[in-house]
Enzyme design. Structure first.
Site, PDB file in Angstrom:
ATOM      1  N   LYS A  44       0.817  -1.209   0.000  1.00 34.82           N
ATOM      2  CA  LYS A  44       0.000   0.000   0.000  1.00 34.82           C
ATOM      3  C   LYS A  44       0.858   1.270   0.000  1.00 34.82           C
ATOM      4  O   LYS A  44       0.389   2.338  -0.377  1.00 34.82           O
ATOM      5  CB  LYS A  44      -0.976  -0.024   1.168  1.00 34.82           C
ATOM      6  CG  LYS A  44      -2.043  -1.087   0.944  1.00 34.82           C
ATOM      7  CD  LYS A  44      -3.141  -1.068   1.973  1.00 34.82           C
ATOM      8  CE  LYS A  44      -4.252  -2.032   1.575  1.00 34.82           C
ATOM      9  NZ  LYS A  44      -3.805  -3.453   1.556  1.00 34.82           N
TER      10      LYS A  44
HETATM   11  C1  LIG Z   1      -4.321  -4.436   0.702  1.00 38.36           C
HETATM   12  C2  LIG Z   1      -3.538  -5.696   0.541  1.00 38.36           C
HETATM   13  C3  LIG Z   1      -3.889  -6.688  -0.398  1.00 38.36           C
HETATM   14  C4  LIG Z   1      -5.130  -6.581  -1.276  1.00 38.36           C
HETATM   15  O1  LIG Z   1      -5.056  -5.578  -2.242  1.00 38.36           O
HETATM   16  P1  LIG Z   1      -6.419  -5.028  -2.920  1.00 38.36           P
HETATM   17  O2  LIG Z   1      -5.998  -3.903  -3.773  1.00 38.36           O
HETATM   18  O3  LIG Z   1      -7.284  -4.594  -1.773  1.00 38.36           O
HETATM   19  O4  LIG Z   1      -7.011  -6.155  -3.680  1.00 38.36           O
HETATM   20  C5  LIG Z   1      -3.098  -7.811  -0.502  1.00 38.36           C
HETATM   21  N1  LIG Z   1      -2.014  -7.979   0.295  1.00 38.36           N
HETATM   22  C6  LIG Z   1      -1.642  -7.060   1.206  1.00 38.36           C
HETATM   23  C7  LIG Z   1      -0.460  -7.328   2.069  1.00 38.36           C
HETATM   24  C8  LIG Z   1      -2.380  -5.882   1.365  1.00 38.36           C
HETATM   25  O5  LIG Z   1      -1.999  -4.982   2.277  1.00 38.36           O
END
Ligand SMILES: *Cc1c(COP(=O)(O)O)cnc(C)c1O
Length: 489
Positions: free
Chosen positions: A110
């Site tokens: 993120k």
């Molecule tokens: C947020 C997240 C995801 C999922 O991503 P999306 O864009 O919500 O599908 C997968 N793995 C981790 C570690 C995350 O923080």
């Protein structure tokens, strides 16, 4: 400036990119999407580094910002904030390629988008002559909170307030948030689980009196992945990893690569779909879920059904029953028919499910594949890949690895790795059959000696820093808490 964006629920809500970034959600509850798909062939990017690709992609996807403004946002977002020069390195692991998206300030993917979003918001405020402060409210189950706090830290004119559940986040995630520095941030625990915190935040958005906001000079906003300003930066690494495969000689320019994505809110994988629409030779997009297999069932049956038990798994960032960004895919595959999308979303709201028309499902299945892994399969993947290659994966990445193995084609397979294994050191040690020390710092050390890699400095630092935020409140006190923080003194 022309309004390049419309809402997935109605063409009357048009906006330019700065407006879409500041608003987040469209006024009709839909998601902003570009009316016309930008044409971005990778052929002209072969000599570009991550920064140059990011400038091209964001300039094309965010019309309304100048290329100079985008260049400045990209520079501020990524310069010296990631612990590798290329931001998102691609590694060959066994027969697959792992795209490491966890080299940012909180060691999870993120960071890639939440480093850019604050810059885009700040720039949009300047351009539009925005007079008020922004107050970003977020409920987090772990990763979003720390990435948002880090991204927005000390950004002028923007304040951030993160609520996290008192129970159900890991010690590292808690330490990352409660020890965060920055004069414009606040962090508060809410008694109960993530749902309590999330419902509380939704209530604040719908019930905060507009007069209170006006009197105190702020606008509420969110850093959630429904914001197009968070989605656009995720398109970039589909390009950079593809270009790396070409430069390595694994494929010729124009040949396809497949991508397997550990999925929760459907933002990351949707960015791959947008890249494909823009001319990147993406073969198949493989949607990997954990035991919360709503999306796997959707791709199989055409029915999206959230009426099921919510399961807590080893990959908590994928524990989700409503994948908001799927709405953007529905809009595209229903031929940009906003009223059809509106009808489906209304069914979801009232009955908890909807069925996609067969014709649209055929379009979706021509690109997407799906699969899922439960906790036992996730642990087995971590153990087997380490035994065979020496590479250690976090549980989210391991879900994708397992699903990717079921969908191999002749094209190279890129697996998106969304968190550092050190962020989930306890689960990883357990999967590897090792004993798990009680103390979190000792878990990092144990994983270092087994894997021969180094834990990200940022995690160790967070665990050693002084706890700064200690408030714990009941869900019903959240509104008063926000008003107390937002009131002009
Ligand atoms: C947020 C997240 C995801 C999922 O991503 P999306 O864009 O919500 O599908 C997968 N793995 C981790 C570690 C995350 O923080």
């Amino acid at each position: 400036m022309t309004n390049a964006f419309c809402s997935t629920r109605g063409a009357e809500h048009a906006a330019n990119a700065p407006r879409a970034v500041l608003e987040g959600l469209a006024p009709d509850g839909g998601l902003y999407i570009l009316k016309d798909v930008p044409d971005l062939p990778p052929q002209q990017m072969l000599a570009d580094d991550f920064f140059a690709v990011a400038r091209r992609v964001l300039t094309a996807y965010l019309p309304g910002y100048s290329s100079e403004e985008i260049a400045q946002c990209v520079q501020r977002a990524y310069q010296n904030r990631f612990d590798v020069p290329g931001v998102a390195p691609l590694r060959a692991v066994g027969d697959n390629y792992v795209l490491e998206l966890f080299h940012g300030p909180t060691a999870a993917f993120k960071d890639v988008a939440l480093s850019v979003l604050p810059q885009l918001m700040r720039c949009a405020m300047r351009k539009t002559g925005w007079q008020e402060d922004m107050l970003i409210l977020t409920a987090t189950s772990g990763d979003t909170g720390s990435a948002a706090l880090t991204g927005f830290c000390d950004v002028e004119g923007i304040r951030v307030l993160v609520f996290y559940p008192q129970h159900g986040i890991s010690p590292i995630q808690r330490a990352q948030m409660t020890a965060m520095r920055g004069d414009n941030i606040d962090v508060c625990a809410v008694e109960g689980n993530f749902d309590a915190a999330q419902s509380g935040v939704k209530r604040i958005f719908s019930q905060m009196p507009p007069a209170f906001c006006r009197q105190n000079g702020f606008t509420l906003s969110s850093a959630n992945s429904i914001n197009f300003g968070r989605l656009a930066p995720q398109i970039v690494y589909y390009y950079t990893s593809y270009l790396q495969l070409v430069r390595m000689g694994r494929i010729a320019m124009g040949e396809r690569a497949d991508f397997c994505v550990p999925t929760g809110n459907f933002g990351d994988i949707l960015a791959g779909y947008l890249a494909r629409e823009s001319g990147l030779p993406v073969g198949r997009l493989i949607c990997a879920s954990n035991a919360n297999r709503v999306l796997t069932d959707f791709f199989e049956t055409g029915v999206y059904n959230r009426n099921r038990e919510f399961l807590t798994t080893l990959s908590p960032s994928m524990d989700i029953l409503i994948s908001s960004n799927l709405e953007r895919l529905l809009y595209r595959t229903l031929g940009n028919d906003a009223s059809a999308v509106r009808a489906l979303m209304e069914q979801l709201r009232t009955t908890g499910q909807y069925r996609m028309p067969d014709e649209a499902m055929e379009k979706i299945r021509s690109v997407f594949r799906a699969g899922c892994a439960d906790d036992a399969q996730t642990m087995r993947a971590i153990k087997e890949v380490f035994a065979a290659t020496g590479y250690v994966m976090d549980p989210h990445t391991a879900v994708a690895w397992k699903v990717a193995q079921e969908h191999r084609s002749d094209a190279p397979m890129v697996i998106l790795s969304t968190a550092s294994p050190y962020k989930f050191a306890g689960s990883v040690l357990n999967a590897l059959g090792e004993s798990v020390p009680q103390d979190t710092l000792e878990q990092l050390t144990a994983l270092e000696s087994i894997s021969g890699t180094r834990a990200p400095d940022v995690l160790r630092e967070a665990l050693q820093r002084r706890v700064r935020f200690r408030d714990v409140i009941a869900p019903e006190d959240m509104m008063a808490y926000v008003q107390g923080k937002a009131a002009r003194t």
